[in-house]
Motif scaffolding. Structure first.
Motif, mmCIF file in Angstrom:
data_model
loop_
_atom_site.group_PDB
_atom_site.id
_atom_site.type_symbol
_atom_site.label_atom_id
_atom_site.label_comp_id
_atom_site.label_asym_id
_atom_site.label_seq_id
_atom_site.Cartn_x
_atom_site.Cartn_y
_atom_site.Cartn_z
ATOM 1 N N SER A 1 59.363 -1.896 9.439
ATOM 2 C CA SER A 1 59.138 -0.828 10.408
ATOM 3 C C SER A 1 59.110 -1.457 11.793
ATOM 4 N N ILE A 2 60.010 -1.007 12.648
ATOM 5 C CA ILE A 2 60.189 -1.656 13.943
ATOM 6 C C ILE A 2 60.531 -0.598 14.990
ATOM 7 N N THR A 3 60.060 -0.811 16.203
ATOM 8 C CA THR A 3 60.349 0.114 17.299
ATOM 9 C C THR A 3 61.677 -0.246 17.944
ATOM 10 N N LEU A 4 62.550 0.743 18.066
ATOM 11 C CA LEU A 4 63.795 0.566 18.806
ATOM 12 C C LEU A 4 63.509 0.975 20.248
ATOM 13 N N ASP A 5 63.144 0.004 21.069
ATOM 14 C CA ASP A 5 62.590 0.297 22.392
ATOM 15 C C ASP A 5 63.674 0.288 23.458
ATOM 16 N N ASP A 6 63.923 1.457 24.025
ATOM 17 C CA ASP A 6 64.869 1.582 25.128
ATOM 18 C C ASP A 6 64.185 2.101 26.390
ATOM 19 N N GLY B 1 57.998 -16.211 24.623
ATOM 20 C CA GLY B 1 56.706 -16.605 24.081
ATOM 21 C C GLY B 1 55.589 -15.675 24.495
ATOM 22 N N ASP B 2 55.803 -14.907 25.558
ATOM 23 C CA ASP B 2 54.790 -13.955 26.010
ATOM 24 C C ASP B 2 54.854 -12.632 25.252
ATOM 25 N N ALA B 3 55.915 -12.435 24.470
ATOM 26 C CA ALA B 3 56.141 -11.135 23.824
ATOM 27 C C ALA B 3 56.318 -11.326 22.321
ATOM 28 N N PHE B 4 55.290 -11.844 21.667
ATOM 29 C CA PHE B 4 55.362 -12.105 20.230
ATOM 30 C C PHE B 4 55.831 -10.855 19.485
ATOM 31 N N GLY B 5 56.873 -11.037 18.671
ATOM 32 C CA GLY B 5 57.365 -9.942 17.848
ATOM 33 C C GLY B 5 58.450 -9.102 18.470
ATOM 34 N N GLY B 6 58.829 -9.380 19.718
ATOM 35 C CA GLY B 6 59.854 -8.599 20.392
ATOM 36 C C GLY B 6 61.179 -9.332 20.452
ATOM 37 N N MET C 1 48.864 -5.410 20.852
ATOM 38 C CA MET C 1 49.732 -6.341 20.154
ATOM 39 C C MET C 1 51.213 -6.001 20.316
ATOM 40 N N TYR C 2 51.503 -4.941 21.000
ATOM 41 C CA TYR C 2 52.898 -4.589 21.232
ATOM 42 C C TYR C 2 53.540 -5.687 22.087
ATOM 43 N N PRO C 3 54.719 -6.157 21.730
ATOM 44 C CA PRO C 3 55.319 -7.285 22.475
ATOM 45 C C PRO C 3 55.390 -7.057 23.975
ATOM 46 N N GLN C 4 55.739 -5.818 24.360
ATOM 47 C CA GLN C 4 55.914 -5.550 25.789
ATOM 48 C C GLN C 4 54.593 -5.638 26.565
ATOM 49 N N THR C 5 53.473 -5.412 25.874
ATOM 50 C CA THR C 5 52.176 -5.565 26.544
ATOM 51 C C THR C 5 51.939 -7.021 26.903
ATOM 52 N N GLY C 6 52.276 -7.913 25.981
ATOM 53 C CA GLY C 6 52.136 -9.333 26.281
ATOM 54 C C GLY C 6 53.007 -9.755 27.436
ATOM 55 N N MET C 7 54.232 -9.223 27.478
ATOM 56 C CA MET C 7 55.142 -9.563 28.565
ATOM 57 C C MET C 7 54.607 -9.056 29.893
ATOM 58 N N TRP C 8 54.078 -7.843 29.886
ATOM 59 C CA TRP C 8 53.526 -7.294 31.130
ATOM 60 C C TRP C 8 52.323 -8.097 31.604
ATOM 61 N N LEU C 9 51.402 -8.427 30.716
ATOM 62 C CA LEU C 9 50.222 -9.194 31.113
ATOM 63 C C LEU C 9 50.612 -10.508 31.771
ATOM 64 N N ALA C 10 51.538 -11.232 31.140
ATOM 65 C CA ALA C 10 51.958 -12.518 31.705
ATOM 66 C C ALA C 10 52.649 -12.322 33.048
ATOM 67 N N CYS D 1 55.786 -8.715 8.945
ATOM 68 C CA CYS D 1 54.545 -8.884 9.722
ATOM 69 C C CYS D 1 54.825 -9.213 11.180
ATOM 70 N N GLY D 2 55.917 -9.913 11.427
ATOM 71 C CA GLY D 2 56.095 -10.511 12.746
ATOM 72 C C GLY D 2 57.192 -9.942 13.611
ATOM 73 N N LEU D 3 57.976 -8.979 13.113
ATOM 74 C CA LEU D 3 58.957 -8.304 13.962
ATOM 75 C C LEU D 3 58.432 -6.923 14.308
ATOM 76 N N LEU D 4 58.236 -6.667 15.584
ATOM 77 C CA LEU D 4 57.576 -5.445 16.015
ATOM 78 C C LEU D 4 58.467 -4.527 16.839
ATOM 79 N N SER D 5 59.358 -5.087 17.633
ATOM 80 C CA SER D 5 60.225 -4.238 18.450
ATOM 81 C C SER D 5 61.592 -4.881 18.617
ATOM 82 N N LEU D 6 62.592 -4.029 18.731
ATOM 83 C CA LEU D 6 63.972 -4.456 18.943
ATOM 84 C C LEU D 6 64.506 -3.699 20.147
#
Length: 587
Positions: A184-189, A259-264, A61-70, A237-242
């Motif tokens: 709680s959100i991941t600061l992804d760099d 749209g491929d990275a819900f929550g990112g 469910m990590y946003p970046q996983t959705g982006m990678w899959l697409a 619930c819906g913000l997962l990474s920044l």
């Protein structure tokens, strides 16, 4: 569904959207598994799923996983743009994902052929290791045994999961707010799929930069909890990474979702916490609508001519397709609501909040008016747009102090006029007819000159919001006096794309602005902004109403006729006199 139609959404509604996104991710993963042999990566993911199912759930469910899959599926089908990184690096990211799952689940494993990208080995949700590799694309081995883990390539080995250092950059997890209302959100760099729509290589933040972002997020979250509590509850619930990116020009932040990275969310460093709060609201709207579109369409497929429709979006410089305009409408409905609540919550006079609310409600209304009852709208799309229009109509009735209301209307009209001056082109017969009538000394232009101005997108259109940005400087409080002292030329130089006339207009001197715009047009009558700005100055000054009306409504006609007359006679006509003569065409 009714909550989403209003641009809202409770935690329960977000839970339903998350469940739908989970199903979509699993379907995409199955499609990828059917297309290629995932091999050892699939086996390690399966082991992690059996041992620690929540770990795999979080990774999926990590946003970046959705982006990678697409991205991977598009690359396999040849529908993605660009050819970097190589396809094997894109597909090999499943090994990075599996290694992260194994590490988080505490498994012993050895996984070869994990991609190395410009010397960095990103591990989703964990961080990235740095190896002494010179080639842009390579592979490494991730090994975990007895509670210790390393990434290896040749003789080089980097310990994983320890404290940060030159060779290991852990992803930071930010937790802000009181215990019962924490975000709680991941600061992804680090994750290459954290940027949208194209991946970029890891760029670890310094400790100082990360601390700055934490402080901004803490203050922004406090604003949202105080002024937008329902939205904040849903965001939990819906913000997962920044994903942080570099700061941009003041009052011109950049933020992106997919749209491929819900929550990112990808966002430039904001001017302040209030701007970050607005950005979170903006992109959260896109997140919700993007997820809704995975469940039900708002538009039917476009079966029209090869040249698609494009529309005026008051928050953009370029013409937008219908799909993009709908996304913007939904996002800026949220922004309008934000400023509506902020101006009520702020203590004391809040000039900027009044201005922003008044500006965005006008922009939103104009955008929605263009496409009401559009034939491509599905019943759901029609219902959503009608619901947002009802809210917009109520917002238009709410009182705003006259001074800031007038400024907001001026900026809204100015942006629309600049957009027309760039992207609309009067037909050659209409221009020729007007030129002949002018040269013959006609008292007014023939009605034949009123024919429509087709859309001809202008790729050079930039910074059409310059007047609004200058007004924000004036109203923000900290720079008001300095703007007045700087003088119009220096003030305009602080805002990319701004003219001296724009600065004078923002400072409340429309007569001087008129003179400045005419000076610019005498030097070069080509730039579209000066024509639209001249109309704004005449409007604010209350002089030459016919010219003002024409330059607000059809600046492209004045610009084109002026150019044709100059070419025909060698002498440039007076812009105000010409616009006043053309004025009856806009009555």
């Amino acid at each position: 569904m009714s909550e989403l139609m209003r641009g809202e959404g409770s935690p329960d509604t977000l839970g339903l959207l998350l469940a739908a996104e989970r199903s979509r991710r699993l379907l995409l993963l199955r499609m990828l598994d059917d297309s290629i042999d995932l091999g050892p990566a699939w086996e390690l993911l399966s082991r992690a799923q059996r041992h620690a199912p929540q770990v795999v759930e979080d990774l999926m469910m990590y946003p970046q996983t959705g982006m990678w899959l697409a991205t991977a599926l598009r690359r396999l089908r040849g529908t993605a743009q660009g050819d970097e990184p190589p396809l094997w690096v894109v597909l090999g990211h499943v090994r990075s994902l599996a290694a992260a799952a194994g590490l988080r689940a505490g498994l012993d494993f050895t996984l070869d052929d994990v991609p190395v990208r410009h010397g960095r080995v990103p591990l989703p949700t964990l961080g990235c290791a740095v190896l002494p590799v010179t080639e842009p694309w390579a592979t490494a081995t991730v090994r975990s045994e007895g509670g210790s883990a390393v990434v290896e390539r040749g003789a080089a080995a980097v310990p994983l999961l320890g404290p940060p250092g030159p060779r290991w950059h852990p992803v930071r997890r930010l937790t802000v707010g009181p215990e019962d209302r924490r975000l709680s959100i991941t600061l992804d760099d680090a994750d290459p799929y954290r940027t949208y729509p194209r991946p970029t290589e890891p760029r670890p933040l310094s400790d100082e930069a990360a601390a700055h972002w934490r402080g901004l997020l803490e203050r922004a979250w406090a604003v949202l909890l105080d002024e937008q509590p329902a939205t904040a509850d849903a965001m939990r619930c819906g913000l997962l990474s920044l994903t942080p990116t570099v700061a941009r020009e003041r009052f011109r932040p950049r933020s992106v979702t997919s749209g491929d990275a819900f929550g990112g969310i990808e966002a430039s460093e904001p001017d302040d916490a209030l701007q970050l709060a607005v950005t979170l609201v903006h992109e959260f709207q896109h997140t919700k609508l993007g997820s809704l579109l995975h469940l039900a369409p708002l538009l039917t497929d476009d079966t029209g001519p090869a040249s698609p429709e494009a529309w005026y979006a008051p928050w953009r410089d370029d013409p937008r397709p219908l799909e993009g305009l709908l996304q913007g409408i939904y996002a800026f409905a949220g922004i309008t609501r934000f400023w509506r609540e902020h101006r009520k919550a702020a203590s004391g006079p809040n000039r900027l909040a009044h201005f922003e609310f008044a500006l965005w409600r006008v922009h939103l209304t104009r955008a929605m008016r263009q496409i009401r009852r559009h034939p491509r709208l599905t019943p759901l799309g029609t219902a959503l747009l009608d619901t947002l229009r009802e809210h917009g109509a109520r917002w238009l009735t709410e009182p705003v102090p006259e001074e800031w209301l007038t400024l907001a209307r001026l900026c809204a009209d100015d942006h629309a006029a600049r957009w027309r001056a760039h992207h609309r082109r009067p037909t050659a017969p209409a221009v020729d007819t007007a030129v002949r009538a002018w040269l013959e000394g006609a008292s007014e232009p023939p009605r034949a000159s009123v024919s429509g101005s087709p859309l001809v997108p202008d790729a050079s259109a930039r910074w059409l919001d310059s007047l609004a940005v200058l007004v924000r400087y004036r109203l923000s409080g900290t720079d008001d006096d300095r703007i007045a002292l700087d003088g119009p030329e220096k003030t305009a130089a602080r805002v990319t794309g701004a003219l001296t006339g724009d600065a004078l207009l923002a400072m409340g001197d429309p007569e001087a602005a008129r003179t400045a715009y005419l000076t610019d047009l005498a030097a070069d009558p080509g730039p579209a902004g000066a024509w639209a700005g001249l109309g704004s100055a005449l409007t604010r000054a209350g002089t030459d109403p016919g010219a003002a009306r024409l330059l607000r409504g059809r600046p492209e006609l004045a610009r084109a006729v002026h150019r044709a007359l100059t070419d025909a006679t060698g002498t440039a006509p007076d812009p105000v006199r010409l616009a006043a003569w053309l004025g009856p065409l806009e009555s």
